[in-house]
Design a protein around this motif. Structure first.
Motif, PDB file in Angstrom:
ATOM      1  N   GLY A 172      -0.163   6.365  -2.420  1.00 30.86           N
ATOM      2  CA  GLY A 172      -1.431   6.973  -2.040  1.00 30.86           C
ATOM      3  C   GLY A 172      -2.093   7.583  -3.254  1.00 30.86           C
ATOM      4  O   GLY A 172      -1.667   7.385  -4.389  1.00 30.86           O
ATOM      5  N   ASP A 173      -3.145   8.339  -3.020  1.00 32.67           N
ATOM      6  CA  ASP A 173      -3.880   8.981  -4.109  1.00 32.67           C
ATOM      7  C   ASP A 173      -3.208  10.299  -4.459  1.00 32.67           C
ATOM      8  O   ASP A 173      -3.695  11.388  -4.142  1.00 32.67           O
TER       9      ASP A 173
ATOM     10  N   ALA B  64      -0.406  12.663  -0.909  1.00 31.59           N
ATOM     11  CA  ALA B  64      -1.055  11.596  -0.142  1.00 31.59           C
ATOM     12  C   ALA B  64      -0.074  10.469   0.149  1.00 31.59           C
ATOM     13  O   ALA B  64      -0.131   9.831   1.202  1.00 31.59           O
ATOM     14  N   THR B  65       0.849  10.213  -0.789  1.00 36.38           N
ATOM     15  CA  THR B  65       1.851   9.182  -0.569  1.00 36.38           C
ATOM     16  C   THR B  65       2.882   9.628   0.457  1.00 36.38           C
ATOM     17  O   THR B  65       3.196   8.894   1.409  1.00 36.38           O
TER      18      THR B  65
ATOM     19  N   ASP C 236       0.833  -1.210   0.000  1.00 38.00           N
ATOM     20  CA  ASP C 236       0.000   0.000   0.000  1.00 38.00           C
ATOM     21  C   ASP C 236       0.867   1.260   0.000  1.00 38.00           C
ATOM     22  O   ASP C 236       0.477   2.297   0.533  1.00 38.00           O
TER      23      ASP C 236
ATOM     24  N   HIS D 212       0.547  10.774   3.912  1.00 36.34           N
ATOM     25  CA  HIS D 212      -0.619  10.088   4.458  1.00 36.34           C
ATOM     26  C   HIS D 212      -0.655   8.581   4.226  1.00 36.34           C
ATOM     27  O   HIS D 212      -1.542   7.915   4.755  1.00 36.34           O
ATOM     28  N   SER D 213       0.261   8.051   3.462  1.00 40.05           N
ATOM     29  CA  SER D 213       0.293   6.603   3.246  1.00 40.05           C
ATOM     30  C   SER D 213       1.067   5.938   4.375  1.00 40.05           C
ATOM     31  O   SER D 213       2.251   6.215   4.583  1.00 40.05           O
TER      32      SER D 213
END
Length: 343
Positions: free
Chosen positions: A242-243, A247-248, A239, A251-252
């Motif tokens: 991220g989006d 985001a990566t 995972d 927030h990932s």
């Protein structure tokens, strides 16, 4: 000449700044415990002055609890929490904020006293003033961080947590450096060269690792991928992406933990190489060599603590200890950079 020397160095000022640095470290410890116990959103208002007084009656507690029940963290995670349970998280956050206020007083009052009595080294007046402003900014950033978790989120925004923690460590480093300057006085000359550049590069790498650790904490990324050296049997977590780029990066869970690991490996290699190189160098004095070895040793121990914290699922005591050692590593690196710039 006597007047100049008296104004150029001051042991009382150095001790005062070290006391404030110790209190900032205590704030980092209490702040870490506040985060690990999910207590940071228990106080939903920012009252810089009147907020120093905790609830004093049953009515006061009921009103505080009612405000907490209106935010997403209670509604989505803590439905049915008792007042007694609420009090346990409230006191962590109140203690963290109260300690912040106390740090401000312990800095401001002696600062004014030393200025009035002309005991503050002249060259440090503006620097101490800057540290005071930075401390005030830290309080505002703390509320900015908390506010991010009061309306749409169940926790604070990781990037805001990183800014808040980053400012705390910047303040800690500035206090240590300035206290050393106050103790030793102005150097006869300032040395610039390879060791100075390496020392500041080390500080930069340590600071980057601290910020990456804050993103791990803000995303609760230490609660996933609890094996090592692999991540659920893979080099790169599934995972990771991220989006989008932000985001990566911010927030990932998989990405922020991987970045923290990779920076940690780099820091261990760089720190150990620098410690060994400093010990063998004929251009450094004994003080610098000893501090360099201490930096290398604490970096190695910090890496072990980080791995243990991850594999044990981030127990509170170990998570706090890991944060304390991050402060110790930074403090020693600052001391090393300060020392190598002097004859």
């Amino acid at each position: 000449m006597t007047s100049f020397l008296r104004s150029d160095r001051s042991a009382p000022v150095a001790i005062w700044l070290l006391i404030v640095a110790a209190m900032v470290l205590a704030m980092v410890v209490v702040g870490g415990a506040t985060r690990l116990t999910d207590s940071g959103l228990s106080i939903t208002e920012w009252k810089p002055v009147t907020g120093a007084i905790p609830p004093m009656s049953d009515q006061d507690w009921s009103e505080e609890f009612a405000r907490y029940r209106e935010i997403p963290q209670y509604q989505q995670l803590n439905q049915g929490m008792t007042l007694a349970a609420f009090k346990s998280i409230y006191w962590w956050e109140w203690g963290h904020r109260f300690l912040g206020r106390l740090v401000g007083v312990v800095f401001a009052v002696p600062f004014v006293w030393f200025l009035v009595r002309q005991q503050l080294p002249r060259r440090l007046v503006w620097r101490c003033g800057g540290l005071f402003v930075l401390g005030g900014l830290q309080g505002a950033v703390g509320w900015w961080m908390v506010a991010s978790g009061l309306s749409e989120r169940v926790s604070v925004a990781p990037e805001r947590l990183a800014v808040h923690l980053g400012l705390a460590f910047a303040l800690l480093g500035g206090l240590i450096w300035t206290s050393l300057d106050a103790w030793a006085g102005s150097p006869r000359q300032t040395i610039t060269g390879p060791w100075t550049r390496r020392a500041f590069a080390l500080i930069g790498l340590i600071y980057l690792q601290i910020l990456l650790g804050a993103l791990v904490a803000g995303n609760d990324a230490g609660l996933v991928y609890n094996d090592w050296p692999m991540m659920n049997g893979a080099l790169v977590p599934k995972d990771y992406a991220g989006d989008g780029l932000w985001a990566t990066l911010a927030h990932s869970q998989g990405a922020v933990q991987l970045h923290h690991r990779l920076a940690g490996y780099l820091l261990v290699v760089f720190g150990l190489a620098m410690g060994i190189g400093a010990w063998r160098s004929r251009y450094l004095n004994d003080d610098s060599r000893i501090i360099a070895l201490a930096v290398a040793a604490t970096i190695g121990l910090q890496a072990v603590l980080g791995i243990a914290t991850l594999m044990l699922g981030v127990p509170i005591w170990l998570g706090v200890l890991h944060q304390v050692f991050a402060a110790l590593v930074l403090a020693l690196a600052v001391a090393f950079a300060w020392r190598v710039r002097r004859p």
